[in-house]
Scaffold this motif. Structure first.
Motif, short mmCIF file in Angstrom:
data_model
loop_
_atom_site.label_atom_id
_atom_site.label_comp_id
_atom_site.label_asym_id
_atom_site.label_seq_id
_atom_site.Cartn_x
_atom_site.Cartn_y
_atom_site.Cartn_z
N PHE A 1 -3.88 0.52 -3.77
CA PHE A 1 -4.82 1.54 -3.32
C PHE A 1 -6.04 0.96 -2.59
O PHE A 1 -6.95 1.70 -2.23
CB PHE A 1 -5.27 2.37 -4.53
N GLU A 2 -6.02 -0.33 -2.38
CA GLU A 2 -7.09 -0.96 -1.62
C GLU A 2 -6.92 -0.64 -0.13
O GLU A 2 -5.80 -0.72 0.39
CB GLU A 2 -7.08 -2.47 -1.84
N PRO A 3 -7.99 -0.25 0.56
CA PRO A 3 -7.88 0.19 1.97
C PRO A 3 -7.14 -0.77 2.88
O PRO A 3 -6.35 -0.35 3.74
CB PRO A 3 -9.35 0.35 2.38
N ASN A 4 -7.37 -2.08 2.71
CA ASN A 4 -6.70 -3.04 3.59
C ASN A 4 -5.20 -3.04 3.40
O ASN A 4 -4.42 -3.27 4.35
CB ASN A 4 -7.26 -4.45 3.38
N ASN A 5 -4.72 -2.74 2.18
CA ASN A 5 -3.28 -2.65 1.93
C ASN A 5 -2.71 -1.31 2.39
O ASN A 5 -1.60 -1.24 2.93
CB ASN A 5 -2.99 -2.85 0.44
N GLY B 1 0.78 -1.24 0.00
CA GLY B 1 0.00 0.00 0.00
C GLY B 1 0.81 1.27 0.00
O GLY B 1 0.23 2.37 0.02
N SER C 1 -2.18 -1.44 6.07
CA SER C 1 -1.39 -2.56 6.57
C SER C 1 -0.03 -2.09 7.06
O SER C 1 0.40 -0.98 6.77
CB SER C 1 -1.21 -3.60 5.46
N SER D 1 -2.93 -4.46 -11.39
CA SER D 1 -4.08 -4.30 -10.49
C SER D 1 -3.96 -2.99 -9.73
O SER D 1 -2.93 -2.30 -9.80
CB SER D 1 -4.16 -5.46 -9.50
N LEU D 2 -4.99 -2.65 -9.00
CA LEU D 2 -4.99 -1.46 -8.13
C LEU D 2 -4.83 -1.86 -6.66
O LEU D 2 -5.25 -1.14 -5.77
CB LEU D 2 -6.29 -0.68 -8.33
N ALA D 3 -4.18 -2.99 -6.43
CA ALA D 3 -3.98 -3.49 -5.07
C ALA D 3 -3.32 -2.46 -4.14
O ALA D 3 -3.68 -2.38 -2.95
CB ALA D 3 -3.16 -4.77 -5.10
N TRP E 1 3.76 2.50 -7.99
CA TRP E 1 2.78 1.49 -8.37
C TRP E 1 3.41 0.49 -9.34
O TRP E 1 3.25 -0.73 -9.19
CB TRP E 1 1.56 2.15 -9.02
#
Length: 491
Positions: free
Chosen positions: A198-202, A55, A205, A194-196, A259
């Motif tokens: 920018f995912e909230p859980n990442n 993230g 983390s 992917s947009l991993a 990214w």
């Protein structure tokens, strides 16, 4: 009549800086100070490893938003305060002369420490590179001193020369990163795109606060646009536009490049790759996607990126000293302007000597150029610049509330206040993680807040304290000088 003729005729004061820098030239100088390739090659792998892992790219976007709020207030002040000096000038006008002088001395500490930290880094990189190519095995500080001398020659001359050199170097370093990004995208990365990140859980983390700390540090330099006000073609338009372009451009570039770095190794493998060798991660990635030729080009441009960084900060420091000298708070000789190059040449020479003496001091003390010189002093600069921007944000709000010169609520109250909150939170997080930032940790890897932390944090206290004491001394013993400080800036 040309600027040269006006100066010769005495129309322009001998201490005034002149120039015709446009938006592009100023953006090139301040973005070069941020050293984008060095950030992607150094800060990004560390942010991934020690911060919030996959993230981390989102931290650059978050930092850019916070700093954009700050930039709105900075741009508003630039339109209404027709003097250079940036932090020094704006805090002077907003919070008064004592706070302004405290800010000025802290700014000198900030830019001097970040410059000398990069001198250590580039000396080490040059030493390793030359030795690896079969050249002589010379100590890092000899290479650092050579770079100090080169920067001194360029800084002594007209600002247009520096902007052209910085432009060429910056285009090279940004270009190679964009080529790498394109190669990763075309290849589809390690596990697909992917947009991993920018995912909230990442994003949440690991240690997001450490990640944000590295992200904020990566923007150091963009805020110096205002220091070039007297050398800008149309200051009221050029400086605000350059500020916005710089912070948005840097933010987009960092976010995109980091990214791509995550995609190059995949969300499941990027942290392990960063842990293997964070310092070489960008070169290993380039070798994997662009081959050995691309790796060689990247290595060369890493060196030129650091050269551009120290040259840009040299220009910033010399102009800070020039503004402070014009305000009579530093020796008059520093306000001299070269009759041919229209540069603050004496201030440039003083800065060159200062950098050279610091490099020699670190060499005599036997400091490691990376683990000590770079790590310690870039840590000081990171915390200092967050504090400087937070104080300046408050100064913007106070200034417009008092003068009513600009009634745009967003530009003079809302955005600066949001910037202040974001920067204050950032400064607190940086302070809490400061021992970690400078390597002052115990055997368990936890911050120790030991003697090293105390000494370096002490610098951040002592320099603004010196400015406050000077202000009080001037007010009591030289009231005429004290009274004209604000008016004299940029005179």
């Amino acid at each position: 009549m040309t600027a040269t003729q006006e100066t010769t005729a005495g129309t322009i004061p001998p201490r005034a800086l002149t120039g015709s820098l446009g938006v592009t030239a100023i953006v090139l100088m301040v973005v070069a100070a941020a050293a984008p390739l060095t950030v992607i090659g150094g800060a990004a792998p560390l942010g991934i490893l020690l911060g919030n892992g996959v993230g981390f790219p989102a931290m650059f976007a978050i930092a850019a938003i916070v700093l954009l709020f700050f930039a709105v207030g900075l741009a508003a002040m630039t339109r209404h305060v027709p003097n250079p000096g940036a932090f020094f000038t704006f805090v002077n006008y907003g919070l008064g002369k004592p706070a302004g002088l405290a800010t000025a001395f802290l700014a000198l500490l900030t830019y001097t420490t970040i410059q000398v930290s990069v001198h250590g880094y580039v000396g080490y990189i040059l030493s390793v590179t030359v030795t690896g190519l079969g050249g002589p095995d010379l100590p890092w500080y000899l290479y650092s001193l050579a770079v100090v001398a080169l920067v001194g020659v360029l800084g002594y001359r007209h600002i247009d020369l520096s902007s052209k050199v910085l432009g060429v170097l910056l285009i090279g370093e940004v270009g190679i990163v964009l080529v790498l990004v394109a190669a990763v995208v075309i290849a589809g990365g390690a596990d697909g795109l992917s947009l991993a990140p920018f995912e909230p859980n990442n994003v949440l983390s690991g240690s997001p606060s450490v990640g944000l700390m590295f992200a904020i540090a990566a923007f150091i330099g963009f805020e110096s646009t205002a220091i070039f006000r007297d050398e800008a073609k149309d200051p009221a338009r050029t400086i605000p536009r350059a500020t916005y372009v710089a912070v948005i451009g840097i933010g987009v570039f960092y976010t995109l490049a980091s990214w791509a770095l995550v995609m190059a190794w995949g969300p499941d493998g990027v942290v392990a790759q960063a842990a293997e060798d964070p310092g070489a991660m960008i070169l290993i990635t380039t070798l994997a996607y662009l081959g050995s030729v691309g790796e060689l080009v990247m290595n060369v441009l890493l060196i030129t990126s650091m050269l551009a960084c120290v040259l840009s900060f040299h220009n910033v420091i010399t102009r800070y000293q020039h503004s402070m000298s014009t305000a009579k708070v530093l020796p008059d000789v520093l306000s001299s302007v070269h009759p041919k190059h229209f540069a603050p040449h004496v201030s440039s020479v003083v800065q060159t000597v200062t950098a050279g003496l610091l490099v020699l001091l670190f060499a005599l003390l036997g400091l490691d150029p990376i683990l000590q010189v770079f790590t310690w002093f870039s840590g000081v600069a990171t915390l200092s610049v967050a504090l400087l921007m937070a104080v300046t944000s408050i100064a913007v709000v106070v200034y417009f509330a008092r003068t009513r010169q600009d009634r745009r609520l967003w530009n003079t109250v809302i955005a600066p206040t949001l910037g202040f909150i974001g920067l204050l939170v950032s400064a607190i997080m940086i302070g809490l993680n400061f021992p970690f930032l400078i390597g002052d940790v115990n055997a368990a890897g936890e911050p120790s807040f030991g003697a090293l932390t105390a000494v370096l944090l002490g610098l951040i206290v002592l320099f603004p304290l010196a400015g406050l004491l000077q202000a009080f001394w001037l007010k009591r013993n030289r009231p005429a000088v004290y009274d004209q400080i604000t008016d004299a800036i940029g005179a």
